[in-house]
Design a protein around this motif. Structure first.
Motif, PDB file in Angstrom:
ATOM      1  N   UNK A 127       1.451   6.056  13.334  1.00 29.08           N
ATOM      2  CA  UNK A 127       0.635   7.231  13.655  1.00 29.08           C
ATOM      3  C   UNK A 127       0.641   8.221  12.491  1.00 29.08           C
ATOM      4  N   UNK A 128      -0.567   8.621  12.067  1.00 29.90           N
ATOM      5  CA  UNK A 128      -0.728   9.576  10.971  1.00 29.90           C
ATOM      6  C   UNK A 128      -1.572  10.747  11.456  1.00 29.90           C
ATOM      7  N   UNK A 129      -1.128  11.956  11.109  1.00 26.60           N
ATOM      8  CA  UNK A 129      -1.858  13.177  11.473  1.00 26.60           C
ATOM      9  C   UNK A 129      -2.361  13.853  10.207  1.00 26.60           C
ATOM     10  N   UNK A 130      -3.663  14.157  10.173  1.00 23.76           N
ATOM     11  CA  UNK A 130      -4.301  14.803   9.017  1.00 23.76           C
ATOM     12  C   UNK A 130      -4.966  16.101   9.471  1.00 23.76           C
ATOM     13  N   UNK A 131      -4.857  17.125   8.643  1.00 18.00           N
ATOM     14  CA  UNK A 131      -5.564  18.385   8.926  1.00 18.00           C
ATOM     15  C   UNK A 131      -6.226  18.895   7.647  1.00 18.00           C
TER      16      UNK A 131
ATOM     17  N   UNK B  95       3.202  11.687   8.565  1.00 16.25           N
ATOM     18  CA  UNK B  95       3.444  10.391   9.188  1.00 16.25           C
ATOM     19  C   UNK B  95       4.315  10.638  10.415  1.00 16.25           C
ATOM     20  N   UNK B  96       3.691  10.706  11.607  1.00 15.46           N
ATOM     21  CA  UNK B  96       4.428  10.986  12.836  1.00 15.46           C
ATOM     22  C   UNK B  96       5.362   9.828  13.168  1.00 15.46           C
TER      23      UNK B  96
ATOM     24  N   UNK C 299       1.178   3.945   4.567  1.00 14.18           N
ATOM     25  CA  UNK C 299       1.415   5.311   5.008  1.00 14.18           C
ATOM     26  C   UNK C 299       2.465   6.029   4.165  1.00 14.18           C
ATOM     27  N   UNK C 300       3.589   5.355   3.881  1.00 13.32           N
ATOM     28  CA  UNK C 300       4.713   6.041   3.275  1.00 13.32           C
ATOM     29  C   UNK C 300       4.630   6.128   1.765  1.00 13.32           C
ATOM     30  N   UNK C 301       3.878   5.250   1.142  1.00 12.02           N
ATOM     31  CA  UNK C 301       3.813   5.250  -0.312  1.00 12.02           C
ATOM     32  C   UNK C 301       2.955   6.398  -0.805  1.00 12.02           C
TER      33      UNK C 301
ATOM     34  N   UNK D 262      12.075  14.528  13.357  1.00 12.85           N
ATOM     35  CA  UNK D 262      11.476  15.818  13.040  1.00 12.85           C
ATOM     36  C   UNK D 262      11.022  15.906  11.593  1.00 12.85           C
ATOM     37  N   UNK D 263      11.734  15.233  10.703  1.00 12.45           N
ATOM     38  CA  UNK D 263      11.372  15.316   9.292  1.00 12.45           C
ATOM     39  C   UNK D 263       9.992  14.721   9.009  1.00 12.45           C
ATOM     40  N   UNK D 264       9.516  13.856   9.919  1.00  8.36           N
ATOM     41  CA  UNK D 264       8.199  13.246   9.730  1.00  8.36           C
ATOM     42  C   UNK D 264       7.058  14.257   9.867  1.00  8.36           C
ATOM     43  N   UNK D 265       7.354  15.402  10.501  1.00  7.09           N
ATOM     44  CA  UNK D 265       6.320  16.433  10.652  1.00  7.09           C
ATOM     45  C   UNK D 265       6.046  17.156   9.340  1.00  7.09           C
TER      46      UNK D 265
END
Length: 351
Positions: free
Chosen positions: A189-193, A184-185, A15-17, A144-147
């Protein structure tokens, strides 16, 4: 604790890479597109077989659809750029309950080619975003920075080969653009749009959006997702919902299953898909000469590391490889010993 650390490291690599990851990064299951590319020189195929049942109240028709889905992804030229082909070829059998004759349609419902480029990556600095291996709470609390999402732009075209019965009147080639984001919430958990404008310049241009939420289980080889897609054009409009599960068999192989449908009756749609993703990994890390490296690359020695090393050196009596001379404490001891020696020499009796 050891098992938790392994999970944290594994999820961090997925997720983070930014860009290339040690395990396959598939857009399946679902239809959303990740903001990240597969990595330079990586060739990836994502394949699916689906079945759909449609009931149309106004047309008094029932449709049974068999489809094959294929996405080919290639990391082109550099890490942030990806070449993508997406195609869905289907055979539809339509039965009418009124006097209309039955129909059989076979053609592409999706056939497009494009380039995706990552324009912003909030995880570019790995030191800022690396997991805390000593604290479960620190890794799982909301921040919050994960948003703040990674952002990619897509530009390509949709192709109609011959007289496509699904897109009557459209040109052979019509442009398509898309904005893709990924947040990356939490570590799991990952959110994609995705927001796309398709068939630009045709008689029936199409707006669409997709929002997708993916959650990894405690065993990170398993994940589940929820997805909602909206489609708006003068030809067709709908709201589709999907859910499914994916399993990672190896670092280069993933399987998935998806179910979904819609709630409207023009038509009502219910569908399911079995999918498989495989990558041919030819990625090689770029070697950067030391005089061209930026600060923080390839293990820069920080101020804290230097202070820690200095403390260790004091305890050990100086550096091992380089003679930096005595410390202040050692120098005072040497000076005191020298004074004692001189005093002893001056007051000594010579027999």
């Amino acid at each position: 604790m050891k098992y938790f650390l392994l999970i944290t490291i594994f999820l961090y690599s997925i997720i983070a890479s930014s860009q290339y990851t040690d395990v396959i990064n598939s857009n399946r299951p679902g239809q959303s597109v990740s903001a990240y590319a597969v990595g330079k020189n990586v060739i990836q195929a994502e394949f699916g077989i689906g079945y759909e049942q449609q009931d149309h109240v106004l047309l008094s028709s029932d449709s049974n659809i068999l489809s094959t889905e294929l996405a080919l992804r290639y990391g082109l030229l550099f890490e942030k750029l990806e070449l993508i082909y997406e195609g869905t070829y289907q055979k539809e059998e339509i039965t009418y309950s009124n006097s209309s004759p039955d129909q059989s349609i076979t053609d592409f419902s999706r056939n497009r080619l494009g380039l995706k480029y990552l324009i912003y990556d909030p995880f570019k600095n790995p030191e800022r975003n690396k997991p805390n291996l000593m604290s479960w709470k620190a890794n799982h609390k909301f921040q919050w920075r994960n948003l703040l999402p990674a952002v990619s732009l897509y530009a390509g075209a949709t192709f109609n080969l011959g007289d496509n019965p699904y897109y009557i009147g459209d040109g052979t080639v019509t442009p398509r653009v898309m904005l893709a984001t990924q947040s990356k919430i939490s570590p799991r958990v990952v959110f994609i749009s995705n927001i796309a404008y398709d068939r630009i310049g045709s008689e029936f241009p199409e707006w669409s959006y997709i929002v997708s939420l993916t959650h990894a289980f405690r065993n990170p080889k398993w994940s589940i997702f929820l997805e909602q897609q909206g489609i708006k054009s003068d030809r067709y409009a709908d709201a589709l919902y999907r859910t499914g599960i994916a399993h990672l068999f190896s670092k280069n192989l993933q399987a998935d299953i998806t179910f979904g449908g819609s709630f409207k009756d023009t038509p009502t749609r219910m569908f399911g898909t079995l999918g498989l993703s495989y990558r041919l990994d030819k990625h090689q890390d770029k070697i950067i000469p030391i005089d061209e490296q930026k600060g923080g690359e390839n293990g820069q020695i920080g101020k804290k590391d230097m202070k820690k090393k200095a403390k260790e050196s004091k305890k050990e009596g100086g550096a091992e490889d380089v003679d930096l001379g005595p410390t202040k404490k050692q120098f005072k001891k040497l000076k005191k010993a020298e004074k004692k020696k001189k005093k002893g020499e001056n007051g000594a009796i010579d027999f």
